[in-house]
Design an enzyme around this catalytic site. Structure first.
Site, PDB file in Angstrom:
ATOM      1  N   LYS A  52      39.534  41.593  51.762  1.00 17.90           N
ATOM      2  CA  LYS A  52      39.914  40.481  51.494  1.00 17.90           C
ATOM      3  C   LYS A  52      41.139  39.882  52.410  1.00 17.90           C
ATOM      4  CE  LYS A  52      39.268  41.814  46.506  1.00 17.90           C
ATOM      5  NZ  LYS A  52      39.729  42.249  45.401  1.00 17.90           N
ATOM      6  N   GLN A  96      45.335  44.907  43.095  1.00 13.40           N
ATOM      7  CA  GLN A  96      43.942  45.431  42.986  1.00 13.40           C
ATOM      8  C   GLN A  96      44.002  46.617  41.800  1.00 13.40           C
ATOM      9  OE1 GLN A  96      41.446  44.407  45.125  1.00 13.40           O
ATOM     10  NE2 GLN A  96      39.873  45.806  44.285  1.00 13.40           N
ATOM     11  N   ASP A 119      43.181  36.172  40.536  1.00 17.49           N
ATOM     12  CA  ASP A 119      41.905  36.804  39.937  1.00 17.49           C
ATOM     13  C   ASP A 119      41.567  36.310  38.704  1.00 17.49           C
ATOM     14  OD1 ASP A 119      41.081  39.143  41.306  1.00 17.49           O
ATOM     15  OD2 ASP A 119      42.897  40.212  41.040  1.00 17.49           O
TER      16      ASP A 119
HETATM   17  N1  GUN Z   1      38.531  45.806  41.032  1.00 16.25           N
HETATM   18  C1  GUN Z   1      37.162  45.460  41.059  1.00 16.25           C
HETATM   19  N2  GUN Z   1      37.155  44.006  41.081  1.00 16.25           N
HETATM   20  C2  GUN Z   1      38.422  43.410  40.960  1.00 16.25           C
HETATM   21  C3  GUN Z   1      38.882  42.329  41.300  1.00 16.25           C
HETATM   22  O1  GUN Z   1      38.111  41.268  41.110  1.00 16.25           O
HETATM   23  N3  GUN Z   1      40.110  41.914  41.326  1.00 16.25           N
HETATM   24  C4  GUN Z   1      41.079  43.156  41.420  1.00 16.25           C
HETATM   25  N4  GUN Z   1      42.354  42.761  41.496  1.00 16.25           N
HETATM   26  N5  GUN Z   1      40.591  44.360  41.365  1.00 16.25           N
HETATM   27  C5  GUN Z   1      39.323  44.437  41.260  1.00 16.25           C
END
Ligand code: GUN
Length: 291
Positions: A52, A96, A119
């Site tokens: 990311k 995350q 998110d």
């Molecule tokens: N863990 C797995 N997928 C995601 C996501 O799209 N966002 C976040 N913050 N954690 C994740």
């Protein structure tokens, strides 16, 4: 068979975002800024967050990685979230997942400023999405919708079977695929661990979105000819031949299923990069709609 190439498509969309950044930010505006909070040492989470941050650099966004030890307390994490909410130089951020067991994920999500919730996990955004109002869409379902749109996969009136009912993928993609829009307008069945006669249901699908987290779950005899499959699974399985000691596989038995498909997304290189591209789009939206 069309390979739904998330790497190639992401490259195209990320170039479009990079051009927007150059055009808008040009001389006298700072670029969009995404922050990522990573708690603990989960190797998969570390890899996702790294990707990311790298993607931000690729499109000219600023980014900040905030790493915290596994031992962080709920109140320390909430204080950190308050400080990010108040930071005028951060447009959007993510925490995350998964977070350690002692952390209350719901309370964390509730504390995130909905205007910075790139998110789309805050109930304000999730509820607005369910009502068809403008919101941040969760990145993985949004990436899938972008993929269906750009590859012009017909969805109107089609039977879409979603495997898995998670808050991050299964539930939101069910809402998005059924809403009155393009892509959308599908007749959606959501299947899960208690579903009976699953193969009968998947065999009646025009589109299958597999998001269960079980390697190779979808087998050739579970699908009909001409199906379009979106494989959301990112499963690590041991592989002594790989320098890392593992390799990534999807929820679909790709090699045996692909011959039956009109289109299928691979793992890796399918939904994964699209999720990150959707996160970049959300960060751009947070930056432009800043309140
Ligand atoms: N863990 C797995 N997928 C995601 C996501 O799209 N966002 C976040 N913050 N954690 C994740």
């Amino acid at each position: 068979m069309i390979l739904l190439d998330g790497n190639k498509l992401s490259e195209i969309i990320r170039k479009e975002i990079a051009i927007r950044v150059i055009d808008f930010c040009g001389k006298d505006h700072r670029p969009p800024h995404l922050a990522a909070v990573l708690v603990g040492n989960n190797p998969a989470s570390q890899a996702y967050v790294r990707n990311k941050i790298k993607a931000c650099e690729e499109v000219g966004f600023a980014s900040t990685l905030i790493k915290k030890p596994e031992s962080i307390s709920q109140s320390e994490l909430l204080n950190l979230i308050d400080s990010i909410n108040e930071d005028p130089l951060i447009d959007g951020y993510i925490v995350q997942l998964p977070v350690p067991r002692h952390i209350d994920e719901v309370e964390i999500n509730l504390r995130i400023d909905p205007n910075k919730d790139v998110d789309g996990f805050h109930p304000n955004n999730f509820g607005r999405m369910a009502l068809g109002l403008s919101s941040f869409l969760p990145a993985t379902p949004m990436g899938i919708m972008m993929m269906l749109d750009r590859y012009q996969i017909p969805t109107d009136g089609k039977h879409c079977v979603v495997l898995g009912r998670s808050n991050i993928v299964g539930t939101p993609i069910t809402l998005l695929m059924s809403k009155k829009s393009k892509p959308g307008n599908a007749t959606v069945t959501i299947a899960h661990s208690r579903t009976q006669n699953l193969s009968q249901i998947t065999r009646s699908a025009d589109i299958i979105i597999a998001a269960l987290g079980i390697p190779y779950f979808v087998k050739a005899d579970m699908v009909s000819d001409g199906v379009c499959i979106i494989d959301v699974g990112i499963n690590r399985i041991d592989d002594a031949n790989s320098s890392k000691g593992y390799r990534l596989v999807g929820d679909v038995d790709f090699e045996n299923v692909k011959h039956k498909c009109s289109a299928i997304s691979p793992v890796p290189g399918g939904v994964g990069p699209m999720t990150i591209t959707a996160l970049l789009e959300n960060t751009w939206k947070a930056f432009r709609e800043k309140k």
